[in-house]
Write a protein that holds these residues in place. Structure first.
Motif, short mmCIF file in Angstrom:
data_model
loop_
_atom_site.label_atom_id
_atom_site.label_comp_id
_atom_site.label_asym_id
_atom_site.label_seq_id
_atom_site.Cartn_x
_atom_site.Cartn_y
_atom_site.Cartn_z
N GLN A 163 -63.41 -13.16 36.01
CA GLN A 163 -64.44 -13.20 35.02
C GLN A 163 -64.40 -12.07 34.43
O GLN A 163 -64.74 -10.81 34.55
CB GLN A 163 -65.90 -13.65 35.66
N ALA A 183 -66.05 -14.56 29.71
CA ALA A 183 -67.57 -14.41 29.49
C ALA A 183 -67.77 -13.51 28.21
O ALA A 183 -67.40 -12.24 28.18
CB ALA A 183 -68.01 -13.53 30.52
N ALA A 193 -74.23 -7.19 33.54
CA ALA A 193 -73.21 -8.30 33.99
C ALA A 193 -72.56 -7.76 35.22
O ALA A 193 -72.33 -8.64 36.16
CB ALA A 193 -72.24 -8.83 32.86
N THR A 196 -74.96 -7.23 38.27
CA THR A 196 -75.26 -8.61 38.97
C THR A 196 -73.99 -9.35 39.50
O THR A 196 -74.36 -10.55 39.98
CB THR A 196 -76.04 -9.25 37.82
N VAL A 198 -71.76 -10.91 37.71
CA VAL A 198 -71.52 -11.86 36.66
C VAL A 198 -69.96 -11.62 36.20
O VAL A 198 -69.34 -12.51 36.10
CB VAL A 198 -72.53 -11.92 35.68
N LEU A 199 -69.69 -10.27 36.03
CA LEU A 199 -68.55 -9.69 35.32
C LEU A 199 -67.66 -9.08 36.41
O LEU A 199 -68.36 -8.27 37.13
CB LEU A 199 -68.84 -9.18 34.38
#
Length: 328
Positions: A163, A183, A193, A196, A198-199
């Protein structure tokens, strides 16, 4: 009696006009902290204008306190904002030609970037800005690199399945071509990001990597070095009508401040890359280097994805690309 009243009204009008002149204030917005080079560029212009004593004040709203990072171009073009330091490719949705200002491998080094800013290529982009009632006060490119939360990123194979954040459409197309999941977000959102989960990977400028403390979230950093895939045009822009509505003295003060800021921007941009390496090393982050072979692999992929898409999607894309590639 009437003459006395007329005189009083005239005096009040003069006083009101004087007050308005003294109260001329320009609002300048950007997304970075006051330690970032882009804030410093804005501050130089503001300080020079203040020192010129031309009844003009520039009030800086940093750290995305006035507008969200990607949402500054529209209010600027509509006269709702006076000035901004802004990554131009963020406005690629409004003007697809701007995506060329973040094209992988297009800019070779900082001096080449400066030559691009003073070329027919930039003249063509500035003509498009003028159509949006926008003008450039300070030209500037920043280099950047990659960072990964779990591993180093040097070649296209390294981002497969990750990601990944890229700053603009052209980089997103290239990274997607390498098998990354994309993203989209501003550089100011990378830290959270990654924090957490996410990235897993990102590319942005050397300055943003430092000012947003990305070194706290990553395992490995691939900086801009002898080869830099990532160069992004991030000028100080101004609403054209606002500029034209100022007095000649105010305009000259702005232009003089801009000239000083642009020289600083280029000199400082050259220092940012090495400075970022030191910061990441001190934070215990592994430093990787992109080899010339890695660079060519990325550029080949970019030619097949980003460059091709740009020419297909932008009516005068080939002409703009040719103008950019013509700059030695």
């Amino acid at each position: 009696m009437k003459s006395i009243l007329k005189g009083a009204v005239a005096a009040l009008a003069v006083m009101s006009t004087a007050t308005l002149v003294q109260a001329t204030e320009l609002r300048l917005s950007h997304q970075w902290s006051n330690k970032d080079v882009r804030h410093q560029v804005a501050q130089i212009v503001a300080d020079e204008v203040a020192a010129a004593d031309v009844d003009l004040e520039i009030k800086i709203f940093g750290s995305k306190s006035l507008f969200k990072p990607r949402e500054q171009y529209k209010p600027l073009s509509r006269g709702q904002l006076d000035m901004t330091v802004f990554p131009l490719s963020y406005a690629g949705g409004q003007q697809p030609a701007y995506n060329l200002t973040l094209m992988p491998g297009l800019v070779k080094n900082h001096d080449h970037a400066a030559r691009l800013s003073d070329s027919p290529f930039m003249d063509a982009l500035e003509a498009k800005m003028a159509d949006d009632d926008v003008m450039v006060l300070v030209h500037g490119y920043l280099a950047g690199g990659f960072a990964g939360t779990d591993k180093c990123i040097t070649s296209p194979d390294d981002v497969k399945g990750l990601q990944t954040r890229a700053a603009g459409k052209s980089f997103e197309q290239m990274l997607a071509g390498a098998g990354a999941s994309i993203a989209s977000m501003a550089s100011s959102e990378i830290y959270n990001a990654m924090q957490t989960g996410v990235l897993q990977a990102a590319n942005t400028s050397s300055s943003s990597f430092v000012s947003y403390r990305i070194y706290e979230q990553v395992k490995c950093y691939t900086p801009a070095g002898d080869v830099a895939l990532w160069f992004m045009y991030q000028p100080l822009l101004m609403n054209k009508s606002t500029f034209e509505g100022l007095t000649e003295a105010q305009q000259q003060a702005l232009l003089a401040g801009a000239e000083k800021a642009e020289a600083f921007y280029l000199a400082e941009a050259k220092k940012q890359d090495a400075a970022s390496v030191q910061v990441f090393e001190e934070a215990g982050v592994e430093i990787a280097q992109m080899s010339p072979e890695d660079f060519e692999a990325w550029r080949k992929l970019a030619m097949e994805t980003s460059y091709q898409k740009f020419v297909e999607e932008v009516p005068d894309g080939q002409d703009l690309l040719d103008k950019a590639l013509a700059v030695e």
